[in-house]
Design an enzyme around this catalytic site. Structure first.
Site, mmCIF file in Angstrom:
data_model
loop_
_atom_site.group_PDB
_atom_site.id
_atom_site.type_symbol
_atom_site.label_atom_id
_atom_site.label_comp_id
_atom_site.label_asym_id
_atom_site.label_seq_id
_atom_site.Cartn_x
_atom_site.Cartn_y
_atom_site.Cartn_z
ATOM 1 N N CYS A 346 0.822 -1.210 0.000
ATOM 2 C CA CYS A 346 0.000 0.000 0.000
ATOM 3 C C CYS A 346 0.852 1.254 0.000
ATOM 4 O O CYS A 346 0.317 2.365 0.118
ATOM 5 C CB CYS A 346 -0.943 -0.002 1.210
ATOM 6 N N GLU A 380 -1.993 1.041 -4.676
ATOM 7 C CA GLU A 380 -1.878 -0.331 -4.151
ATOM 8 C C GLU A 380 -1.300 -1.177 -5.277
ATOM 9 O O GLU A 380 -1.743 -1.094 -6.425
ATOM 10 C CB GLU A 380 -3.254 -0.852 -3.747
#
Length: 388
Positions: A346, A380
Site C-alpha cells: 500500500c 496499491e
C-alpha cells in the site's frame, strides 16, 4: 478518514513531484498511476503491468466522519487534505449506497429534537460506518461522555428507525464507544459475501479492525494472486493475514496454509471464517512477523504455536501484505529464503526500499496496480517474485 490517500513525497530520499489528480478524468488519472508505477518499478521489472480499475462511485465499504454540532443542527464533516479546513458532508459518492443512505437516516434522527435524539447527540464527536456488499452495516458512534442505560435505550430506537428507513438493508447494528467502554446494540461485525474465482465465500469483518475498503478491487487482488502464485504441491506462509482475507480463498490453491496475525480480534474472526467456509488446510497463529521470524529460526518458542509444527510444512511461497512502514530487516531476511514471494503493498516508497534488498535474491516476474482509491494519489500494488 483513516486511510492515507497520497503517496509519500520521497522515494529513495529523492523528492517526488506531487500531482493533483482532482482535475483529471478517471481514465486520465488511472493512466497516470499506471505510468507512475511502471517507472517506479523499471529498475526491477520491464514486463506488462496488470492494471485493475475501480468503480468510480460507491466503491468504499467503510467510511469515518467527524461530527459537527452547530446550534440545533448536527452533521458529518471531513477535512480538506491540503488546507485542513473542515467541510460539511451530507453524501459521499465514494462510499457504498448503503453508507450514503445510512448517513442521511442517522442525521435525520439526530436532528429530530426529541429526547432520544438529544441523548444520542450529546458529546457525540465521530460516526464510523462499515458496510458489506450483502447489505449489512455496523454504525459506530464515538463519545466524550459516559454511556448510560438511557443511551442504550435511545440507540435501540435509532436501530429500529434505521431498520425501517434503509431499503435493501439486510441488517443494521449500532455500537457506542466511549473511553474504555463499548456498548453493543446487537453485534459489532458484518458478514461479507464475496464471489472469488466463481466460488462463494463469507467473511466476518469486525468494526475497528482492518478490512480491505474497496470490495471490487479486493476480489481482483485475490484472484490475481491465486492466478499468479498458485502452487498446489507445496505450502503457503502468509504474514499480516488479518481476518483471512487472502488465506481463506488461497487455501484452495496450496496444499497447506499457515497464516499469522498479531491482532487478537482479527485472529478470532479468521478462525470463524475458516469454520464458516469449511476450510481444512489452513491454520492461524497469533504472532507478529517479528515473532514468527524468531519461531522459524528456532531462537524462541511460543505457546501460541503449541499445536503447530513448523517442521511439518513444506513452505515454498510466502505472502506479505505489510502496513505502510513495509517490512523490517528480520522479515526481509526470512522471506528471501522462499522460492516465491507474493508482496502486496500500500506504499510505493517502502515497497521500493524492500525491493532493493529482495532484488539481490529474487526477480519480479509479475506486477499489478490495484486502484483501491480512485481520484487520489494512493497506489496499491502487487508483485510476484521468484528466486534467481
Amino acid at each position: 478518514m483513516s486511510d492515507s490517500i497520497s503517496t509519500d513525497n520521497t522515494l529513495n530520499n529523492q523528492p517526488v513531484e506531487k500531482i493533483d489528480l482532482s482535475s483529471m478524468s478517471y481514465n486520465e488519472q488511472f493512466t497516470y498511476k499506471q505510468n507512475f508505477l511502471k517507472n517506479l518499478l523499471s529498475p526491477f521489472f520491464n514486463g506488462e503491468l496488470d492494471a485493475y480499475s475501480s468503480p468510480e462511485k460507491h466503491y468504499r465499504m467503510r467510511a469515518e466522519f467527524r461530527v459537527w454540532h452547530d446550534g440545533p443542527a448536527t452533521y458529518h464533516i471531513m477535512f480538506d487534505q491540503s488546507t485542513k479546513q473542515q467541510y460539511r458532508v451530507d453524501q459521499l459518492p465514494a462510499a457504498s449506497i448503503l453508507i450514503n443512505n445510512a448517513m442521511q437516516s442517522v442525521m435525520a434522527f439526530l436532528n429530530l429534537g426529541t429526547d432520544e435524539a438529544k441523548e444520542l447527540r450529546a458529546k457525540l464527536f465521530q460516526v464510523d460506518y462499515l458496510s458489506s456488499t450483502s447489505g449489512e452495516i455496523v454504525i459506530s458512534m464515538l463519545y466524550h461522555k459516559v454511556l448510560s442505560d438511557e443511551w442504550e435505550a435511545c440507540a435501540l430506537k435509532l436501530k429500529s428507525a434505521l431498520s425501517e428507513s434503509l431499503s435493501n438493508c439486510a441488517n443494521v447494528d449500532i455500537i457506542g464507544r466511549a473511553r474504555k467502554v463499548k456498548r453493543l446494540i446487537n453485534r459489532d461485525y458484518i458478514n461479507e459475501a464475496l464471489k472469488i474465482n466463481q466460488q462463494h465465500y463469507t467473511f466476518k469483518q469486525v468494526e475497528n479492525s482492518f478490512t480491505q475498503p474497496n470490495a471490487a478491487i479486493n476480489i481482483d487482488m485475490i484472484e490475481w494472486v491465486s492466478k499468479n502464485g498458485e502452487s498446489k504441491n507445496s505450502d503457503l506462509l502468509e504474514l499480516y493475514c488479518g481476518a483471512g482475507n487472502f488465506s481463506v480463498p488461497l487455501s484452495h490453491y496450496f496444499r497447506n496454509v499457515l497464516a499469522t496475525e498479531i491482532s487478537k480480534t482479527s485472529v478470532n474472526a479468521a478462525q470463524e471464517n475458516i469454520t464458516n467456509n469449511n476450510i481444512s488446510n489452513l491454520k492461524i497463529a497469533r504472532l507478529s512477523s517479528e515473532e514468527f521470524v524468531e519461531a522459524y529460526n528456532k531462537t524462541r518458542e511460543f505457546n501460541r504455536l503449541a499445536d503447530i509444527r513448523l517442521d511439518d510444512y513444506d513452505f515454498k511461497t510466502v505472502l506479505v501484505d505489510p502496513p505502510r512502514a513495509g517490512l523490517d530487516d528480520g522479515t526481509l531476511d526470512l522471506i528471501s529464503r522462499f522460492d516465491v514471494i507474493i508482496y502486496v503493498s500500500c506504499n510505493p516508497s517502502t515497497l521500493i526500499e524492500n525491493l532493493n534488498t529482495l532484488n539481490k535474491t529474487h526477480k519480479v516476474v509479475h506486477a499489478a496496480l490495484f486502484d483501491q482509491f480512485p481520484f487520489t494519489e494512493h497506489i496499491e500494488s502487487g508483485l510476484i517474485l521468484k528466486r534467481r
